[in-house]
Scaffold this motif. Structure first.
Motif, PDB file in Angstrom:
ATOM      1  N   UNK A   1       0.809  -1.217   0.000  1.00  0.00           N
ATOM      2  CA  UNK A   1       0.000   0.000   0.000  1.00  0.00           C
ATOM      3  C   UNK A   1       0.844   1.270   0.000  1.00  0.00           C
ATOM      4  N   UNK A   2       2.000   1.205   0.637  1.00  0.00           N
ATOM      5  CA  UNK A   2       2.824   2.399   0.770  1.00  0.00           C
ATOM      6  C   UNK A   2       3.817   2.582  -0.366  1.00  0.00           C
TER       7      UNK A   2
ATOM      8  N   UNK B   1       8.241   9.404   1.185  1.00  0.00           N
ATOM      9  CA  UNK B   1       8.740   9.027   2.516  1.00  0.00           C
ATOM     10  C   UNK B   1      10.262   9.081   2.556  1.00  0.00           C
ATOM     11  N   UNK B   2      10.896   8.592   1.493  1.00  0.00           N
ATOM     12  CA  UNK B   2      12.362   8.640   1.425  1.00  0.00           C
ATOM     13  C   UNK B   2      12.873  10.074   1.470  1.00  0.00           C
ATOM     14  N   UNK B   3      12.185  10.978   0.776  1.00  0.00           N
ATOM     15  CA  UNK B   3      12.582  12.385   0.790  1.00  0.00           C
ATOM     16  C   UNK B   3      12.501  12.945   2.199  1.00  0.00           C
TER      17      UNK B   3
ATOM     18  N   UNK C   1       5.224   1.990  10.373  1.00  0.00           N
ATOM     19  CA  UNK C   1       6.424   1.804  11.189  1.00  0.00           C
ATOM     20  C   UNK C   1       7.339   0.747  10.579  1.00  0.00           C
ATOM     21  N   UNK C   2       6.747  -0.380  10.135  1.00  0.00           N
ATOM     22  CA  UNK C   2       7.561  -1.416   9.500  1.00  0.00           C
ATOM     23  C   UNK C   2       8.153  -0.970   8.179  1.00  0.00           C
TER      24      UNK C   2
ATOM     25  N   UNK D   1      12.147  -0.606   7.308  1.00  0.00           N
ATOM     26  CA  UNK D   1      12.766  -1.285   6.170  1.00  0.00           C
ATOM     27  C   UNK D   1      13.506  -0.296   5.270  1.00  0.00           C
ATOM     28  N   UNK D   2      12.914   0.864   5.034  1.00  0.00           N
ATOM     29  CA  UNK D   2      13.583   1.878   4.209  1.00  0.00           C
ATOM     30  C   UNK D   2      14.875   2.350   4.867  1.00  0.00           C
ATOM     31  N   UNK D   3      14.858   2.510   6.185  1.00  0.00           N
ATOM     32  CA  UNK D   3      16.068   2.933   6.893  1.00  0.00           C
ATOM     33  C   UNK D   3      17.178   1.893   6.735  1.00  0.00           C
TER      34      UNK D   3
END
Length: 523
Positions: A58-59, A66-68, A100-101, A105-107
């Motif tokens: 979904x995200x 979000x990365x920005x 949150x998950x 994961x992106x981090x």
């Protein structure tokens, strides 16, 4: 860690005799994850990894956004990412745990680390419903829309049992009068008054603690007696006694204010109220595991009712930004100003009179531009009929009315009709511009401008305005003519000799004379 490598590591540790809990602690994963991986054989694991590579989440459409945020603000929490996503799109159907998950994961993938400042608190039993509210001040530095940095100040309130919150912001330091006004707004927001109010030792409220016998500022002491407030002031360096409001201040700074761009105070307070509904009071509290808005429904019944509603008028002049719809915002209501008042960053002064009127002054001219009855509700539009377009009169009547102001109404009527044919969609704006222009002129100048426009076939309100400015300059030049230029005299020669001498040429010898002279000379 890569999922396949984690799968191999879990099975190897299990073969070595490690328990489920020890494997989870060693790999820093949940025990449920260990159980899931142990139940899969290599073939099942391969199929599952292949399925999640092609599965959309979904995200994923919001991944770049979000990365920005995370790259520009590495200390941004997943909770704030969740709030910003909801602010961008309130139709987004996704849980905070999913966000949150996804953020975690992106981090890991993009190596964006986040620091976690720590502070120790001692648990305190919650007081009964309606018993207590805690109040404190805070300040932040925000990046403004013009690229500069501004300092903002806020006061926050929280009901200790339900954690229901309220806050207000100013772009200047608070005064005691501001504190009293915000208390009244908070009591109205809560729908009642708590039995006890807990404060820090702030100079706007407390002069001295005096070993338990509080000495308050004179203005706040009068307000305390009028409202019959029960106050308690915390000791210095005692964060546990007011930990709820300290957490609220921190939550406001980190979730609402952090990285948010400041445009103007009105919009900032509007965003603040929306944030309270959406997140501050609408999100499940981390300690109580309940939504403050839901618990507040019950706690509201235990608050002391506001029997004599106090109308607090701020006699100090305050400023507001004029909005694009030619209104200003005051205490969550919109008040109209005359059409055409709006300009970018246009500011006006507001003065609240003792008889409950809101008077709006032009900040530059200091003249009254609007006078309204102060509205006590919220979300209402208070509009003066003189601040709206006059739609009762048609364009032909408007043209006739405007043409009658000139010495030759028939000629003016023809001129305005030509403008009508040239600008049919904007004729009302054209006529209003001409009307505003001639309001400041004498009869000679306005009629002269009309004659000049007809002569040069300039059929536009802007052309008419430009001709008026040109005639004003010409009139000014005729009133103050330039002084005559000084007479120019011919330059006299410094030498009184006859000019024939200056025109004389030297004599030229014949080259043969030089040949005779150089005979017999050895070179």
């Amino acid at each position: 860690m890569d999922k396949w490598l984690m799968y191999m590591e879990i099975h190897q540790l299990r073969k070595k005799g490690f328990s489920i809990s020890k494997i989870a602690r060693k790999l820093d994963i949940a025990r449920n994850t260990v159980y899931t991986y142990l139940q899969r054989d290599p073939e099942d694991m391969t199929e599952w990894l292949a399925s999640i590579r092609t599965r959309s989440r979904k995200l994923d459409p919001h991944k770049e956004l979000i990365l920005t945020w995370l790259k520009y603000h590495p200390d941004m929490s997943a909770a704030q990412v969740f709030d910003w996503l909801k602010e961008k799109d309130n139709r987004l159907m996704v849980g905070e745990s999913t966000v949150r998950g996804y953020v975690k994961e992106l981090r890991e993938i993009y190596h964006i680390e986040r620091t976690h400042p720590t502070r120790s608190y001692q648990a305190v039993q919650d007081p009964p419903m309606g018993e207590q509210a805690q109040i404190d001040f805070g300040q932040t530095k925000q990046k403004a829309s013009n690229g500069k940095e501004v300092k903002l100040y806020f006061i926050s309130f929280v009901l200790s049992n339900s954690r229901y919150k309220y806050m207000e912001w100013l772009d200047r330091p608070f005064t005691t009068r501001d504190v009293i006004r915000t208390h009244e707004n908070a009591f109205e927001y809560f729908g009642g008054i708590p039995n006890e109010l807990v404060y820090d030792q702030d100079s706007l409220i407390v002069v001295s603690e005096n070993s338990g016998d509080l000495i308050l500022t004179s203005e706040f002491q009068g307000y305390r007696q009028e409202r019959d407030l029960n106050l308690r002031v915390c000791r210095k360096a005692d964060p546990e006694s007011k930990g709820k409001i300290e957490n609220t201040v921190k939550f406001i700074k980190k979730n609402f204010a952090k990285h948010r761009v400041f445009h103007n105070l009105d919009q900032w307070n509007e965003q603040c109220l929306e944030w309270l509904d959406r997140t501050g009071n609408g999100k499940i509290h981390n300690t109580t595991k309940k939504r403050p808005a839901e618990v507040f429904i019950e706690e509201k019944q235990h608050l002391r009712p506001i029997t004599n509603k106090k109308t607090f008028h701020n006699k100090m002049s305050i400023t507001r930004t004029v909005r694009k719809d030619n209104t200003i915002l005051y205490q969550s209501n919109r008040y109209s100003v005359p059409l055409g008042t709006y300009k970018k960053d246009k500011m006006v002064y507001l003065i609240i009179t003792d008889d409950g009127r809101l008077v709006i002054h032009d900040k530059a001219e200091r003249n009254v531009i609007a006078d309204h009855r102060l509205e006590t509700g919220k979300g209402k539009l208070v509009q003066d009929r003189n601040h709206t377009r006059d739609r009762s009169r048609g364009i032909p009547e408007y043209i006739s009315h405007l043409a009658a102001k000139f010495n030759n109404p028939d000629q003016a009527n023809d001129y305005l009709e030509n403008i009508y044919h040239g600008y049919p969609r904007y004729i009302r704006d054209q006529l209003q511009l001409i009307r505003r222009t001639i309001e400041e002129l004498d009869e000679d100048l306005m009629n002269q401008a009309m004659e000049e426009c007809i002569k040069k076939k300039l059929y536009s309100a802007n052309d008419f305005s430009d001709v008026v400015e040109y005639l004003k300059r010409q009139r000014l030049l005729n009133t103050n003519p330039k002084p005559p230029s000084p007479a120019v005299h011919p330059i006299k020669s410094l030498n009184d000799a006859d000019e024939s001498i200056l025109l004389a040429k030297p004599s030229v010898r014949d080259p043969k004379e030089y040949e005779e002279l150089f005979k017999g000379v050895v070179i």
